[in-house]
Write a protein that holds these residues in place. Structure first.
Motif, PDB file in Angstrom:
ATOM      1  N   TYR A 151      48.825  44.246  34.627  1.00 44.07           N
ATOM      2  CA  TYR A 151      47.819  45.911  34.518  1.00 44.07           C
ATOM      3  C   TYR A 151      47.278  45.032  35.941  1.00 44.07           C
ATOM      4  CZ  TYR A 151      49.192  47.233  29.812  1.00 44.07           C
ATOM      5  OH  TYR A 151      49.731  48.368  28.846  1.00 44.07           O
ATOM      6  N   ILE A 152      46.567  45.431  36.112  1.00 46.41           N
ATOM      7  CA  ILE A 152      45.421  45.882  37.185  1.00 46.41           C
ATOM      8  C   ILE A 152      43.726  45.375  37.409  1.00 46.41           C
ATOM      9  CG2 ILE A 152      44.504  46.890  39.931  1.00 46.41           C
ATOM     10  CD1 ILE A 152      47.161  48.710  39.012  1.00 46.41           C
ATOM     11  N   THR A 153      43.442  43.792  37.875  1.00 46.81           N
ATOM     12  CA  THR A 153      42.156  43.495  37.118  1.00 46.81           C
ATOM     13  C   THR A 153      41.302  43.482  38.580  1.00 46.81           C
ATOM     14  OG1 THR A 153      42.973  42.004  35.839  1.00 46.81           O
ATOM     15  CG2 THR A 153      40.533  41.775  37.031  1.00 46.81           C
ATOM     16  N   LEU A 154      40.434  44.559  38.812  1.00 47.65           N
ATOM     17  CA  LEU A 154      39.425  43.969  40.669  1.00 47.65           C
ATOM     18  C   LEU A 154      38.304  43.560  40.462  1.00 47.65           C
ATOM     19  CD1 LEU A 154      38.982  48.437  40.434  1.00 47.65           C
ATOM     20  CD2 LEU A 154      40.842  46.465  41.640  1.00 47.65           C
ATOM     21  N   ILE A 155      37.709  43.193  40.984  1.00 50.87           N
ATOM     22  CA  ILE A 155      36.930  41.682  41.972  1.00 50.87           C
ATOM     23  C   ILE A 155      36.322  42.715  42.886  1.00 50.87           C
ATOM     24  CG2 ILE A 155      36.826  39.884  42.441  1.00 50.87           C
ATOM     25  CD1 ILE A 155      39.185  38.905  41.757  1.00 50.87           C
ATOM     26  N   ASP A 156      34.794  43.197  42.568  1.00 50.01           N
ATOM     27  CA  ASP A 156      34.043  43.717  42.676  1.00 50.01           C
ATOM     28  C   ASP A 156      34.839  45.307  42.940  1.00 50.01           C
ATOM     29  OD1 ASP A 156      32.192  41.903  42.685  1.00 50.01           O
ATOM     30  OD2 ASP A 156      32.338  41.887  44.123  1.00 50.01           O
TER      31      ASP A 156
END
Length: 278
Positions: free
Chosen positions: A37-42
């Motif tokens: 899956y996809i993780t966003l940092i900010d």
């Protein structure tokens, strides 16, 4: 911009509208971590979700695959699109406990820190699902470990993220840029966080304001410049803020002049940063 095959950087350009009609050009980076899956940092500004979605799709993925947002701290240019993305995807939002009030109620943040054009940067609060603290580990499926390091000073709950396997370190706004607007809440805590970062053995340094730094000398010079900049501010503040009962912008103006910073730095947010040295 690819940092590695699975870690990408995305720059968001924006303008801050200042009193008197002036406009200040700024930018901020968010980071996209591709696993199963996809993780966003900010999440950049309130309209940055469009650029984030388009970039994800350019990589052959879909924004509905976003399942995590990690907020480095609560300031508007970092959480601007968080509520919209959470609403669109049902993702989980992570942040440090001491940033909670400012993330979940942006009116409180604005009243405490009235950044010019605040509501042009973020217009919605977002609920935090998971509270982070020092040493927490997040391991997105198909990616690997991300380790949370509490680096206060810029804000009380600012976090940095270590990618141990890749020896990559994301610092958010922790390291100030020489000559840039002084923007922090606690000088001593910030210096302590920088000392901690200096002790790490890393191959790539990621920040919210710089392109990725990959050479050891480049990384160390950047950290040292930020540290020396803070020391020069400290020296000037202790010279000009002699009257502890008078912490007005008059003193702020003297420090800004001595450091040859732009006049736009004569404002309550910078003055608060300077007062944290006392």
């Amino acid at each position: 911009m690819k940092i590695t095959r699975k870690i990408h950087a995305l720059r968001h350009d924006f303008k801050i509208h200042l009193p008197g009609g002036q406009k200040l050009d700024r930018w901020v980076y968010s980071y996209i971590v591709f696993g199963d899956y996809i993780t966003l940092i900010d999440t950049g500004l309130k309209m940055s979700y469009k650029k984030i979605y388009a970039y994800i799709e350019s990589q052959g993925r879909h924004h509905h695959e976003i399942d995590k947002i990690i907020l480095s701290h609560s300031h508007p240019d970092h959480m601007g699109s968080a509520q919209k993305i959470k609403k669109d995807t049902g993702c989980v939002v992570f942040a440090h406990e001491t940033e909670l009030d400012w993330i979940e109620n942006i009116e409180i943040q604005f009243n405490s820190r009235p950044v010019p054009g605040f509501f042009d940067l973020v217009d919605r609060s977002v609920e935090v699902d998971v509270l982070l603290e020092e040493g927490d580990k997040i391991s997105p499926s198909g990616f690997g470990e991300m380790r949370i390091i509490h680096t206060p000073g810029h804000s009380p709950g600012s976090i940095s993220i270590l990618f141990p396997r890749q020896k990559i370190f994301f610092t958010g706004d922790t390291i100030p840029v020489k000559g840039d607007v002084p923007n922090y809440l606690d000088y001593k805590e910030l210096m302590g966080s920088i000392q901690r970062i200096k002790s790490l053995k890393i191959k790539v340094l990621l920040t919210s304001w710089q392109e990725p730094l990959k050479a050891d000398k480049e990384i160390q010079n950047f950290i040292s410049e930020g540290e020396e900049y803070l020391k020069s501010i400290d020296k000037a503040v202790k010279l000009h803020y002699k009257d502890i009962d008078n912490l007005s912008l008059t003193n702020c103006r003297k420090v800004v002049s001595e450091l040859e910073l732009p006049a736009l730095c004569i404002n309550p947010i910078v003055n608060k940063a300077f007062c944290s040295h006392l």
